[in-house]
Design a protein around this motif. Structure first.
Motif, PDB file in Angstrom:
ATOM      1  N   TYR A 164      -1.756  -6.637   8.908  1.00  0.00           N
ATOM      2  CA  TYR A 164      -2.512  -7.761   7.835  1.00  0.00           C
ATOM      3  C   TYR A 164      -1.563  -8.482   8.439  1.00  0.00           C
ATOM      4  O   TYR A 164      -1.299  -8.817   9.734  1.00  0.00           O
TER       5      TYR A 164
ATOM      6  N   ASN B 158      -1.420  -0.416  10.408  1.00  0.00           N
ATOM      7  CA  ASN B 158      -2.149  -1.257   9.507  1.00  0.00           C
ATOM      8  C   ASN B 158      -2.158  -2.128  10.128  1.00  0.00           C
ATOM      9  O   ASN B 158      -1.127  -2.305  10.882  1.00  0.00           O
TER      10      ASN B 158
ATOM     11  N   SER C 255      -7.277   4.948   4.451  1.00  0.00           N
ATOM     12  CA  SER C 255      -8.209   3.873   5.066  1.00  0.00           C
ATOM     13  C   SER C 255      -8.863   4.232   5.553  1.00  0.00           C
ATOM     14  O   SER C 255      -9.367   4.511   7.019  1.00  0.00           O
TER      15      SER C 255
ATOM     16  N   MET D   2      -1.213   6.800  11.734  1.00  0.00           N
ATOM     17  CA  MET D   2      -1.312   5.687  11.102  1.00  0.00           C
ATOM     18  C   MET D   2      -1.157   4.218  11.525  1.00  0.00           C
ATOM     19  O   MET D   2      -0.457   3.740  11.600  1.00  0.00           O
TER      20      MET D   2
ATOM     21  N   LEU E 274       0.896  -0.985  -0.073  1.00  0.00           N
ATOM     22  CA  LEU E 274      -0.381   0.001   0.252  1.00  0.00           C
ATOM     23  C   LEU E 274       0.164   1.273   0.222  1.00  0.00           C
ATOM     24  O   LEU E 274       2.198   0.593   0.547  1.00  0.00           O
TER      25      LEU E 274
ATOM     26  N   GLU F 273      -3.010   5.719   0.719  1.00  0.00           N
ATOM     27  CA  GLU F 273      -3.574   4.508   0.631  1.00  0.00           C
ATOM     28  C   GLU F 273      -3.794   4.233   2.109  1.00  0.00           C
ATOM     29  O   GLU F 273      -4.747   4.013   2.711  1.00  0.00           O
ATOM     30  N   LEU F 274      -2.522   3.634   3.381  1.00  0.00           N
ATOM     31  CA  LEU F 274      -3.407   3.720   3.974  1.00  0.00           C
ATOM     32  C   LEU F 274      -3.917   5.170   5.436  1.00  0.00           C
ATOM     33  O   LEU F 274      -4.785   5.179   6.543  1.00  0.00           O
TER      34      LEU F 274
END
Length: 304
Positions: free
Chosen positions: A203, A201, A184, A199, A176, A180-181
């Protein structure tokens, strides 16, 4: 090489012998198609059913009965980020995160809003590919008669394609960009809301559930000359830059923590076993009776 000392009268005898041997090979191959292929398909079904069970696939209307599992996030090298994640099937139903801000050691606390769940697309996709592999296997029940090795290979190739895609979804997280992060839906999951300079993320990487936290700072306008936007990546490094809403940012700190999800490890093992079974069956049927017959005929000529 042809042996001139052998009488040509021996040819019919040898031809008859080779025909008998060819008939035996044909019988063995037909048995392989009729019996052993289905035995392997049954093995594959059993293994993949275990894999799908590990995914805790929900029964419609009974999603609330899925087991909830709590995982403690941690790192052996730092304590800037700590937290507990609650996983229910393919969904993160809760995330409780503490972030120690580097500049003043102040601890920020975030957690999912009660009305929000975050679906892990990697798990959902892998589960769907397992389903598709099972559907392919179920389409050839014990009453089905395979006629050629090529037909078996075609089925195995299709199953292996689904299994490879399932495995790749768990082993290869999506790349990404930083914008985009930043935009999101994950950034809207938390209470209190994430500040503009943080930020996160989530996964999957193999059997691990990973959380990456990025701390940012705004670049002053006079840095235009040195500004170089970062591309897509699974993990962005400190110094990476991006632009959003006419502001330019640089990643100042990156914190990655993770936890092992045992049933994901089980699933990867089942994928490996299944792919091996498929390949072994392909190897067994790769030599057709016709090819065997050709070799026998060549052997007869060489013995003359």
């Amino acid at each position: 090489m042809i042996n001139p000392q052998r009488s040509l009268s021996e040819l019919p005898k040898m031809s008859a012998a080779s025909q008998v041997e060819r008939a035996v090979l044909d019988d063995e191959f037909n048995w392989l198609l009729k019996e052993e292929v289905h035995a392997v398909l049954k093995q594959l079904q059993d293994v993949l059913k275990e894999a799908s069970r590990r995914f805790s696939m929900p029964t419609p209307g009974l999603e609330s009965q899925l087991k909830q599992e709590n995982f403690i996030l941690g790192s052996s090298t730092m304590d800037q980020v700590k937290g507990v994640l609650t996983l229910q099937g393919e969904a993160l139903t809760q995330a409780d995160i503490n972030l120690k801000v580097a500049k003043n050691s102040h601890v920020l606390h975030f957690q999912f809003r009660e009305d929000k769940h975050w679906k892990l697309q990697q798990i959902q996709d892998a589960r769907n590919h397992v389903n598709q592999a099972l559907q392919l296997l179920n389409s050839r029940d014990e009453s089905y008669c395979f006629k050629t090795g090529a037909e078996v290979n075609k089925l195995m190739d299709a199953v292996m394609l689904q299994l490879t895609r399932a495995r790749n979804r768990l082993t290869t997280p999506a790349s990404l960009t930083l914008p985009e992060l930043a935009t999101s839906g994950l950034m809207k999951m938390f209470t209190p809301p994430m500040p503009g300079d943080v930020m996160v993320n989530f996964y999957i990487n193999l059997s691990k559930l990973c959380l990456t936290v990025y701390q940012l700072h705004v670049l002053p306008p006079n840095t235009t000359k040195y500004f170089k936007p970062a591309g897509s990546s699974v993990l962005h490094s400190p110094g990476s830059m991006f632009e959003l809403n006419n502001n330019r940012f640089e990643v100042s700190h990156v914190h990655k923590v993770e936890c092992v999800v045992p049933w994901l490890n089980d699933t990867l093992v089942f994928f490996t076993i299944s792919l091996q079974l498929c390949q072994q069956l392909k190897d067994k049927v790769s030599v057709s009776p016709g090819n065997n017959s050709a070799r026998l005929h060549l052997k007869d000529i060489c013995l003359l």
